[in-house]
Structures are given as C-alpha cells and as structure tokens.
Design an enzyme around this catalytic site. Sequence first.
Site, PDB file in Angstrom:
ATOM      1  N   ASN A  36       0.872  -1.170   0.000  1.00 37.39           N
ATOM      2  CA  ASN A  36       0.000   0.000   0.000  1.00 37.39           C
ATOM      3  C   ASN A  36       0.915   1.227   0.000  1.00 37.39           C
ATOM      4  OD1 ASN A  36      -1.829   2.024   0.395  1.00 37.39           O
ATOM      5  ND2 ASN A  36      -2.555   1.322   2.405  1.00 37.39           N
ATOM      6  N   LYS A  38       0.094   4.226  -0.254  1.00 40.90           N
ATOM      7  CA  LYS A  38      -0.579   5.397   0.345  1.00 40.90           C
ATOM      8  C   LYS A  38      -0.331   6.623  -0.552  1.00 40.90           C
ATOM      9  CE  LYS A  38      -0.209   3.099   4.748  1.00 40.90           C
ATOM     10  NZ  LYS A  38      -0.147   3.159   6.196  1.00 40.90           N
ATOM     11  N   HIS A 120      -9.525   1.207   4.901  1.00 35.01           N
ATOM     12  CA  HIS A 120      -8.242   1.400   5.578  1.00 35.01           C
ATOM     13  C   HIS A 120      -8.449   2.321   6.781  1.00 35.01           C
ATOM     14  CE1 HIS A 120      -4.122   2.473   6.445  1.00 35.01           C
ATOM     15  NE2 HIS A 120      -3.777   1.383   5.796  1.00 35.01           N
ATOM     16  N   GLU A 122      -6.815   4.697   7.839  1.00 36.26           N
ATOM     17  CA  GLU A 122      -6.627   6.132   7.538  1.00 36.26           C
ATOM     18  C   GLU A 122      -7.888   6.717   6.910  1.00 36.26           C
ATOM     19  OE1 GLU A 122      -2.989   5.410   5.428  1.00 36.26           O
ATOM     20  OE2 GLU A 122      -2.068   4.854   7.344  1.00 36.26           O
ATOM     21  N   GLU A 190      -5.397  -4.973  10.332  1.00 37.32           N
ATOM     22  CA  GLU A 190      -4.341  -3.990  10.552  1.00 37.32           C
ATOM     23  C   GLU A 190      -4.599  -3.251  11.866  1.00 37.32           C
ATOM     24  OE1 GLU A 190      -2.361  -2.853   6.606  1.00 37.32           O
ATOM     25  OE2 GLU A 190      -4.107  -1.566   6.776  1.00 37.32           O
ATOM     26  N   GLY A 196       2.634   2.138  10.694  1.00 38.41           N
ATOM     27  CA  GLY A 196       3.600   3.226  10.550  1.00 38.41           C
ATOM     28  C   GLY A 196       4.307   3.594  11.848  1.00 38.41           C
ATOM     29  N   SER A 236       3.495  -2.311  10.182  1.00 37.32           N
ATOM     30  CA  SER A 236       4.947  -2.368  10.373  1.00 37.32           C
ATOM     31  C   SER A 236       5.559  -3.723   9.988  1.00 37.32           C
ATOM     32  CB  SER A 236       5.318  -1.996  11.811  1.00 37.32           C
ATOM     33  OG  SER A 236       4.944  -0.645  12.075  1.00 37.32           O
TER      34      SER A 236
HETATM   35  P1  13P Z   1       3.067   0.241   7.558  1.00 41.95           P
HETATM   36  O1  13P Z   1       3.560  -1.068   6.968  1.00 41.95           O
HETATM   37  O2  13P Z   1       3.822   1.420   7.060  1.00 41.95           O
HETATM   38  O3  13P Z   1       2.977   0.159   9.053  1.00 41.95           O
HETATM   39  O4  13P Z   1       1.563   0.448   7.024  1.00 41.95           O
HETATM   40  C1  13P Z   1       0.670  -0.590   7.107  1.00 41.95           C
HETATM   41  C2  13P Z   1      -0.537  -0.229   6.346  1.00 41.95           C
HETATM   42  O5  13P Z   1      -1.277   0.670   6.723  1.00 41.95           O
HETATM   43  C3  13P Z   1      -0.819  -0.949   5.103  1.00 41.95           C
HETATM   44  O6  13P Z   1      -2.092  -0.679   4.625  1.00 41.95           O
END
Ligand code: 13P
Length: 277
Positions: A36, A38, A120, A122, A190, A196, A236
């Site tokens: 992803n 983002k 997601h 976010e 997740e 992150g 992560s």
């Molecule tokens: P990270 O791997 O950067 O923690 O992000 C995970 C994520 O949100 C994947 O959709």
Amino acid sequence: MSKRECSQDCAGRALAAQKQKLTGGAMDRTFIVGGNWKMNGDRKAIDEIIKFMRAGTIPTNNEVYIGVPSIYLDYVQQRKPKNVEIAAQNCYKVEKGAFTGEISPDMLKDLGVKWVILGHSERRKIFGESDELIAEKTAHALEKGLKVILCVGETLDERETGQTNAVVFRQTKAVADKIKDWRNVVIAYEPVWAIGTGKTASPEQAQEVHDALRKWIAENISKEVADTIRIQYGGSVTAGNAKELATQKDIDGFLVGGASLKPEFMEIINANVKAEK
Ligand code: 13P
C-alpha cells in the site's frame, strides 16, 4: 504460462493438496502480499519501485498486488511486472454522477484494475468513513466485479480496553450485512497502533485476532467462508519480521505500507515459509 512456471505451479498445487490432507482437510489459501503506497511517490520514484520489482522474484504460487495512488494507476498498469496486480486505494459506492473528487469501480475496471483497498484505518479515521459507508462501497465494488481488500483493526485505546475482537467483529459484520458472496474479498487485519509506528503485532497477537475472526466468520457467515477467506496482517511488516509472522496458521499474507516502497518488499513477497514446509 511457461513450461517452467507451469511445473512450479503444478508442484505447488500438489504440495498444497498434500498439506490439505495432513491438516485434516483445512482449505488451502493462496498466500497474498500487497503493497500500500498510500499518498507517496512520483513517476521517478515509481520507476525505481518497478525496477526492483522486475529484478526480484515473484513466487508463482503467491498473489501480489500493489496499491497505487489513483492518479498513477494507469502509469503503473503499463509498467508493472505481469504477475503483479494493481489495486486502487479507494473508490465510491455508486456508478457515476455528481461526486466531485471520487472515482468509481467502473472507472477502475476501465483501466484494468482488479483490486480495491477499502476501509483502511486512515480512511476511517482521517476521512471519517463509517462502517456503513465502507460496507456500501464494498458491496458496490463487488457487484461491479472488483476484488476487495477489506481492512479492519482496532486502535491502541480499544486494545487496551479489551475491545479488539468486538471492534474487528463489528467492522466485519457491517459488511456481512450487505454482501452474500465473499469469494472476492480478502480481509486485512491492521491494528491501528501498529501502522507506521514500527510496533508490529507479535506473531501470537496477530494469530490470536486472525483465529478469533475466522471463528466469528464460521459462526456468523459460514464455515466455508471461514475456511477459504484469506486474512492478511498489516502494520509495520518488514523483511525482518515477515517470516516469523508467516509461520502463523491463520496469517495468509501481508498488507505492507512503508516497506512496500523499498527493495525489502521483495523479501516480504518471498516470506511465505508455509510454502517451504
Ligand atoms: P506500515 O507497513 O507502514 O505500518 O503500514 C501498514 C498499512 O497501513 C498498510 O495498509
């Protein structure tokens, strides 16, 4: 498919059938790893990612997709390795109309996009998307023939107050209330506190939720869906922790953020230790 790829593929299937017997008939679930991106990258950075993906090995018995910002979907579609699919990071719940800034499943299909990431954390948190809206988007995307990566997961506060399972079940139920056919859905668990932050869920923590979710699905949707649906872990994931996470019985792949922008993504794609057993 080349002869070599075919023989690898066939060998993979034979192994899976054997494994299925050994595990008392539990369904085999193809390991699936997604990146992803983002809201990261430009054409120059994308060229670099495509370069390391083309140079690396993509196992024929795994599925791989990359979640690309919508403005670059076509650019990546023209350049991606052929055994990698692209995913949009969002889409809207209706076919077309006066919805400034949105994109529809039909538009994604027009570009040859097969997958869309929905729900997601976010999108839920920053853009205020509700369980209901995510469920409507999921239902519409599936109706239009897209495959959906449905993200679920609890915040740190929810985990610390013992609500992890309740949150993940609630988010899944909202979708279960709107769809019947789960064949084109992959769930990505997740935990928000792991996204992150560099704080990965331990293999046991992740397995515990995956197992609980699969049991919930067996009881509330069907045993068949529970056995066959793939549940990715995200939060992560790195080349350093992917293999250990992949040993867990109910972890069927990963959804990778930051590390999917780096060459280590290729190691994560190849971290399916279950296939080596
Ligand atoms: P990270 O791997 O950067 O923690 O992000 C995970 C994520 O949100 C994947 O959709």
